[in-house]
Scaffold this active site. Structure first.
Site, PDB file in Angstrom:
ATOM      1  N   LYS A 177     107.443  35.523 -37.906  1.00  0.00           N
ATOM      2  CA  LYS A 177     106.535  34.624 -37.151  1.00  0.00           C
ATOM      3  C   LYS A 177     106.994  33.006 -37.600  1.00  0.00           C
ATOM      4  O   LYS A 177     107.428  32.704 -38.698  1.00  0.00           O
ATOM      5  CB  LYS A 177     105.044  34.413 -36.880  1.00  0.00           C
ATOM      6  CG  LYS A 177     104.816  35.770 -36.070  1.00  0.00           C
ATOM      7  CD  LYS A 177     103.305  35.956 -35.732  1.00  0.00           C
ATOM      8  CE  LYS A 177     103.174  36.868 -34.675  1.00  0.00           C
ATOM      9  NZ  LYS A 177     101.696  37.465 -34.560  1.00  0.00           N
ATOM     10  N   ARG A 203     101.798  44.959 -38.193  1.00  0.00           N
ATOM     11  CA  ARG A 203     102.782  45.289 -37.132  1.00  0.00           C
ATOM     12  C   ARG A 203     104.104  44.404 -37.353  1.00  0.00           C
ATOM     13  O   ARG A 203     104.081  43.115 -37.678  1.00  0.00           O
ATOM     14  CB  ARG A 203     102.309  44.389 -35.686  1.00  0.00           C
ATOM     15  CG  ARG A 203     102.954  44.350 -34.487  1.00  0.00           C
ATOM     16  CD  ARG A 203     102.357  43.809 -33.412  1.00  0.00           C
ATOM     17  NE  ARG A 203     102.995  44.061 -32.231  1.00  0.00           N
ATOM     18  CZ  ARG A 203     103.738  43.009 -31.958  1.00  0.00           C
ATOM     19  NH1 ARG A 203     104.254  42.032 -32.660  1.00  0.00           N
ATOM     20  NH2 ARG A 203     104.555  43.246 -30.655  1.00  0.00           N
TER      21      ARG A 203
HETATM   22  C1  9MG Z   1     102.365  41.489 -29.113  1.00  0.00           C
HETATM   23  N1  9MG Z   1     101.922  40.692 -30.436  1.00  0.00           N
HETATM   24  C2  9MG Z   1     102.494  39.582 -30.961  1.00  0.00           C
HETATM   25  N2  9MG Z   1     102.063  39.407 -32.099  1.00  0.00           N
HETATM   26  C3  9MG Z   1     100.856  40.135 -32.396  1.00  0.00           C
HETATM   27  C4  9MG Z   1     100.136  40.269 -33.339  1.00  0.00           C
HETATM   28  O1  9MG Z   1      99.925  39.289 -34.213  1.00  0.00           O
HETATM   29  N3  9MG Z   1      99.164  41.113 -33.302  1.00  0.00           N
HETATM   30  C5  9MG Z   1      99.085  41.980 -32.198  1.00  0.00           C
HETATM   31  N4  9MG Z   1      98.174  42.875 -32.091  1.00  0.00           N
HETATM   32  N5  9MG Z   1      99.925  42.030 -31.188  1.00  0.00           N
HETATM   33  C6  9MG Z   1     100.864  41.325 -31.218  1.00  0.00           C
END
Ligand code: 9MG
Length: 287
Positions: free
Chosen positions: A228, A263
């Site tokens: 990110k 994730r």
């Molecule tokens: C789809 N998506 C993109 N970034 C995310 C994040 O930080 N958390 C979750 N649950 N989904 C995300």
């Protein structure tokens, strides 16, 4: 719709909310404009090869998304999203023994994805779209409720909080009550503070440093920081392809502060880092 494997996975998640073991969720974006894979996995064979690689590297969950949620992104029509995600979810479930998560906010997509074998709904809108609560109440799969201030198209314009952890906690409380009132049991819920979703760099850093405060909910915490912009900014403006080490470090910090699910794009590197962290934390608990 109750699947025994999912049932046990769900129990394990609740159990894990109180333990140090971490699950890794590998990202599979089926979008033409995905910021991290450039839409490379649109061909389903290529997508399945990528899933195979993530599973070989130790992913516990595969998160399939057909609509980009990055800042400034436009919405995808329901039919297009269904066509992107449903066939690949069915193909993953047919070929691999893994939990598939569907990253969507649309109730129609949630339903079709779960019918195709998805075992988790990952909703960046936390079931605020009309019909989402009702559809999820008819299912039995776990649901990730993510916090976002604003909408993906505009969320980074001027995010503001009185107290980021307090404000997000109020949001979680409100969404948990909404779920329970709709008939969704609390133990199906996973919480995610939504790094980068309507948050400045300072908000994100503050949130990461205080992640452990969300443990009061007693629910599993999911964190997505992989590649990110906060990672790029903290590394002096690194482009997306130079954010691997920073992403892994941020993931480990999140795990040490109570995250139960990470994730990520880079599964192998994250799994290795988490193994080291677990070894040290288990040793701490023993000693
Ligand atoms: C789809 N998506 C993109 N970034 C995310 C994040 O930080 N958390 C979750 N649950 N989904 C995300």
């Amino acid at each position: 719709m109750l699947n025994p494997r999912l049932f046990f996975w769900q129990r394990k998640m609740v159990w894990q909310a109180n333990k140090s073991s971490i699950q890794v969720m590998g990202i599979l974006n089926i979008t033409p404009d995905s910021f991290s894979d450039g839409g490379r996995f649109q061909g389903s064979e290529a997508a399945l090869r990528h899933v195979e690689q993530m599973l070989a590297e130790g992913a516990d969950i595969v998160d399939v998304g057909g609509e980009s949620t990055r800042p400034g992104s436009e919405q995808v029509p329901v039919q297009a999203e269904l066509e992107r995600v449903v066939p690949i979810i069915a193909a993953i479930r047919e070929r691999f023994d893994t939990v598939v998560s569907v990253d969507t906010s649309k109730p129609e997509v949630m339903l079709a994805a779960v019918e195709a074998g998805a075992g988790l709904v990952n909703d960046v809108c936390a079931l605020r779209e009309p019909g989402a609560l009702e559809i999820c109440a008819r299912m039995s799969v776990p649901i990730c409720l993510m916090h976002m201030q604003g909408q993906p198209r505009t969320m980074q314009r001027a995010p503001h909080y009185e107290d980021i952890v307090g404000d997000i906690s109020c949001f979680f409380s409100e969404r948990i009550v909404a779920c329970e009132q709709a008939g969704i049991a609390r133990d199906r819920l996973i919480l995610d503070p939504g790094f980068g979703f309507g948050k400045t760099l300072q908000h994100n850093v503050n949130l990461l440093s205080r992640l452990d405060e969300f443990s009061v909910f007693g629910l599993p915490i999911l964190v997505g920081v992989s590649r990110k912009s906060m990672i790029g900014a903290l590394l002096g403006g690194r482009p997306v392809d130079g954010r691997l080490h920073g992403s892994v470090a941020a993931g480990v910090i999140a795990a040490m502060k109570g995250a139960n699910i990470l994730r990520v794009h880079d599964v192998g590197a994250t799994v290795d880092a988490v193994k080291l962290m677990n070894a040290v934390m288990n040793e701490e608990q023993r000693g």
